[in-house]
Design a protein around this motif. Structure first.
Motif, short mmCIF file in Angstrom:
data_model
loop_
_atom_site.label_atom_id
_atom_site.label_comp_id
_atom_site.label_asym_id
_atom_site.label_seq_id
_atom_site.Cartn_x
_atom_site.Cartn_y
_atom_site.Cartn_z
N ILE A 297 0.83 -1.20 0.00
CA ILE A 297 0.00 0.00 0.00
C ILE A 297 0.87 1.26 0.00
O ILE A 297 1.97 1.26 0.53
CB ILE A 297 -0.95 -0.04 1.22
CG1 ILE A 297 -1.95 -1.19 1.05
CG2 ILE A 297 -1.67 1.28 1.43
CD1 ILE A 297 -2.79 -1.48 2.27
N ALA A 298 0.35 2.33 -0.61
CA ALA A 298 0.96 3.66 -0.65
C ALA A 298 2.18 3.72 -1.58
O ALA A 298 3.12 4.48 -1.33
CB ALA A 298 1.33 4.15 0.75
N VAL A 311 0.74 -4.49 3.56
CA VAL A 311 0.61 -5.31 2.35
C VAL A 311 -0.84 -5.73 2.18
O VAL A 311 -1.42 -6.37 3.07
CB VAL A 311 1.52 -6.56 2.42
CG1 VAL A 311 1.39 -7.38 1.13
CG2 VAL A 311 2.97 -6.16 2.67
N ASN A 312 -1.43 -5.37 1.05
CA ASN A 312 -2.79 -5.80 0.73
C ASN A 312 -2.73 -7.24 0.24
O ASN A 312 -2.72 -7.52 -0.96
CB ASN A 312 -3.39 -4.88 -0.34
CG ASN A 312 -4.80 -5.28 -0.70
OD1 ASN A 312 -5.46 -6.02 0.04
ND2 ASN A 312 -5.28 -4.80 -1.84
N SER A 333 3.69 -11.82 12.44
CA SER A 333 3.13 -10.53 12.01
C SER A 333 1.67 -10.49 12.42
O SER A 333 1.17 -11.40 13.09
CB SER A 333 3.27 -10.38 10.49
OG SER A 333 2.53 -11.40 9.83
N ASN A 334 0.97 -9.44 12.02
CA ASN A 334 -0.47 -9.39 12.30
C ASN A 334 -1.18 -8.60 11.22
O ASN A 334 -0.54 -8.02 10.33
CB ASN A 334 -0.75 -8.80 13.69
CG ASN A 334 -0.50 -7.31 13.76
OD1 ASN A 334 0.45 -6.80 13.17
ND2 ASN A 334 -1.34 -6.59 14.48
N THR A 335 -2.50 -8.60 11.28
CA THR A 335 -3.30 -7.87 10.29
C THR A 335 -3.93 -6.63 10.93
O THR A 335 -4.10 -6.56 12.15
CB THR A 335 -4.43 -8.74 9.72
OG1 THR A 335 -5.29 -9.15 10.79
CG2 THR A 335 -3.87 -9.96 9.01
N ILE A 336 -4.25 -5.67 10.08
CA ILE A 336 -4.97 -4.46 10.50
C ILE A 336 -6.03 -4.14 9.45
O ILE A 336 -5.98 -4.64 8.32
CB ILE A 336 -4.02 -3.25 10.62
CG1 ILE A 336 -3.32 -3.00 9.27
CG2 ILE A 336 -3.03 -3.44 11.75
CD1 ILE A 336 -2.73 -1.63 9.13
N ARG A 337 -6.96 -3.29 9.84
CA ARG A 337 -7.89 -2.71 8.86
C ARG A 337 -7.24 -1.43 8.36
O ARG A 337 -7.28 -0.40 9.01
CB ARG A 337 -9.25 -2.46 9.50
CG ARG A 337 -9.90 -3.75 9.98
CD ARG A 337 -11.39 -3.64 10.21
NE ARG A 337 -11.92 -4.92 10.68
CZ ARG A 337 -12.22 -5.95 9.91
NH1 ARG A 337 -12.04 -5.85 8.60
NH2 ARG A 337 -12.69 -7.07 10.40
N ALA A 338 -6.64 -1.51 7.21
CA ALA A 338 -5.78 -0.43 6.73
C ALA A 338 -6.59 0.68 6.09
O ALA A 338 -7.53 0.42 5.32
CB ALA A 338 -4.78 -0.98 5.71
N PRO A 339 -6.24 1.94 6.39
CA PRO A 339 -6.82 3.05 5.63
C PRO A 339 -6.57 2.81 4.14
O PRO A 339 -5.52 2.33 3.75
CB PRO A 339 -6.02 4.25 6.14
CG PRO A 339 -5.57 3.86 7.51
CD PRO A 339 -5.32 2.38 7.44
N SER A 340 -7.54 3.13 3.35
CA SER A 340 -7.55 2.97 1.88
C SER A 340 -8.13 1.65 1.44
O SER A 340 -8.46 1.49 0.26
CB SER A 340 -6.16 3.13 1.25
OG SER A 340 -5.39 1.94 1.38
N LEU A 341 -8.30 0.68 2.35
CA LEU A 341 -8.90 -0.60 1.95
C LEU A 341 -10.37 -0.69 2.35
O LEU A 341 -10.99 -1.75 2.19
CB LEU A 341 -8.13 -1.77 2.58
CG LEU A 341 -6.72 -2.01 2.06
CD1 LEU A 341 -6.14 -3.29 2.66
CD2 LEU A 341 -6.68 -2.08 0.54
N GLY A 343 -12.05 -0.94 5.13
CA GLY A 343 -12.40 -2.01 6.06
C GLY A 343 -11.72 -3.32 5.78
O GLY A 343 -11.81 -4.26 6.58
N GLY A 344 -11.02 -3.42 4.65
CA GLY A 344 -10.33 -4.65 4.32
C GLY A 344 -9.07 -4.85 5.16
O GLY A 344 -8.48 -3.89 5.65
N LEU A 345 -8.67 -6.11 5.32
CA LEU A 345 -7.50 -6.43 6.13
C LEU A 345 -6.22 -6.41 5.31
O LEU A 345 -6.19 -6.85 4.16
CB LEU A 345 -7.67 -7.82 6.76
CG LEU A 345 -8.75 -7.96 7.84
CD1 LEU A 345 -8.86 -9.43 8.26
CD2 LEU A 345 -8.44 -7.09 9.04
N ALA A 346 -5.17 -5.90 5.93
CA ALA A 346 -3.83 -5.91 5.33
C ALA A 346 -2.85 -6.47 6.34
O ALA A 346 -3.10 -6.44 7.55
CB ALA A 346 -3.42 -4.50 4.92
#
Length: 416
Positions: A297-298, A311-312, A333-341, A343-346
């Motif tokens: 991302i970005a 990483v998407n 590692s872990n996942t987050i709800r990334a800005p720009s997705l 609500g999708g997980l990255a």
């Protein structure tokens, strides 16, 4: 039960010795700092004699020296006249700050969780009787929409802006925002994730750029213990922070204070080199992952200026399954709800711990190869795990595993 708690701890340690940690909210802790937790400092109270005549426990003159040294080092690193390190965690520091700087019925502005804000901030604020509203944000720029902030603050009657980014790739536009706001509106910069980069002059200088307060935890890009602090140059506000810290925190955990002071001493003179390498490593890993076909991302903005990269992974693998696959290969590692997705997980990857342990661009290239093996080439996890071993051999460890083993054997043979 066949295993004791002590056995479980040793098994966790053995597993950790084989892993690469890419969790952006964790770091290693040096052997000298860890040693504190084997000493009497861990289980003793410290209250200053000059302010606790009727309550202070005497015989702690060396602890007093530790506390004074910690204050000096934090003041130097932050550029603040006043530093309060009573908080025992980042959320604890947040609670103290909101209690001290806001009054019931007032409105504070924070980052929305979908824009990288900490999910707990609003809950803490509302429990303290504050109203919390979400700052205008441009997801495509991963940045506050400063053009809208002034009108938003005036319209909502905001008295405090609390910048609580848990997902952060780029610096906040502090100077621009400060120039648009009246002095009556205070800015609190929660630098938990990027504090080590701030200390190393590689991200931004919040207090110099317009923030009234700088606070956060000390175990993310700072390679320290689980602790936190609040720094400011505002004497009156510092008194309120001190008052509320005494209300909300019975004791500040002297072992953690001493460990933090040791880390600050160890890193003094090294912050800039460490922080610069963290950012280099994050950008290098992002670039190499992108080159190998992983959607980082970005890209348009250069991927990152912090320790984090996102990483998407969803087009290549279920995000949760991807985390588990990496873990089976000893990459955590872990996942987050990334800005720009939306609500999708990255995947949220942080390179600060590997950097602290000596990783440079070469290790980032090798790490990118592991991700390529797993998610592009679909190679065996056995191969990826073997490559982790190769990288791990090149890195230093915070504590010698053999030393841990010897101490464990000694303690196991003791009869309590």
């Amino acid at each position: 039960m066949n295993d004791s708690v002590f056995d479980y701890v040793l098994k966790h340690q053995k597993a950790a010795d084989e892993r690469l940690y890419l969790v952006s909210s964790e770091n290693a802790l040096s052997a000298r700092a860890r040693f504190v937790f084997l000493t009497e400092v861990l289980n003793r109270y410290y209250f200053p004699l000059e302010t606790h005549h009727h309550w202070a426990f005497p015989g702690n003159e060396w602890l007093e020296a530790v506390y004074k040294r910690c204050h000096e080092l934090l003041s130097e690193a932050t550029g603040a006249r006043f530093v309060n390190f009573r908080p025992i965690s980042g959320v604890n520091a947040m609670t103290v700050a909101l209690a001290a700087l806001g009054r019931p019925g007032e409105t504070i502005a924070v980052l929305a969780p979908e824009n990288g804000g900490h999910p707990i901030t609003v809950k803490v604020a509302e429990r303290l009787g504050l109203k919390a509203v979400h700052l205008p944000y441009r997801q495509e720029e991963f940045s506050l929409d400063t053009a809208l902030v002034a009108d938003f603050v005036a319209r909502e009657g905001v008295s405090l802006i609390y910048l609580d980014a848990a997902q952060i790739l780029f610096p906040h536009k502090l100077r621009e925002m400060r120039s648009l706001l009246p002095n009556s509106v205070k800015i609190y910069y929660d630098g938990s994730h990027v504090m080590g980069l701030i200390f190393g002059k590689q991200f931004q200088d919040p207090l110099a750029e317009g923030a009234d307060f700088l606070g956060g935890s000390t175990h993310k890009t700072i390679p320290g213990p689980h602790k936190a602090f609040i720094a400011t140059n505002d004497a009156e506000a510092n008194e309120r922070i001190a008052q509320w810290s005494r209300v909300l925190i019975s004791h500040d955990h002297g072992g953690d204070v001493a460990a933090l002071a040791i880390v600050l001493e160890e890193m003094r003179g090294r912050w800039q080199e460490y922080a610069a390498q963290v950012v280099k490593n994050a950008r290098r890993l992002a670039e190499k992952l992108h080159e190998k076909g992983l959607p980082v991302i970005a890209e348009r903005l250069g991927f990152t200026r912090s320790h984090q990269l996102w990483v998407n992974i969803a087009p290549l693998a279920d995000p949760y399954e991807a985390v588990l696959a990496l873990a089976r290969c000893n990459v955590i590692s872990n996942t987050i709800r990334a800005p720009s997705l939306h609500g999708g997980l990255a995947l949220r990857l942080g390179v600060q711990e590997m950097t602290y342990c000596g990783a440079k661009e070469e290790e980032m290239d090798a790490l990118a190869g592991i991700f390529e093996d797993l998610f592009i080439k679909k190679s065996s996890e056995t191969l990826a795990k073997a490559r982790v071993v190769e990288i791990k051999r090149r890195l230093k460890t915070a504590v010698d595993p053999e030393a841990i083993s010897r101490i464990a054997d000694m303690l196991s043979s003791r009869k309590e």
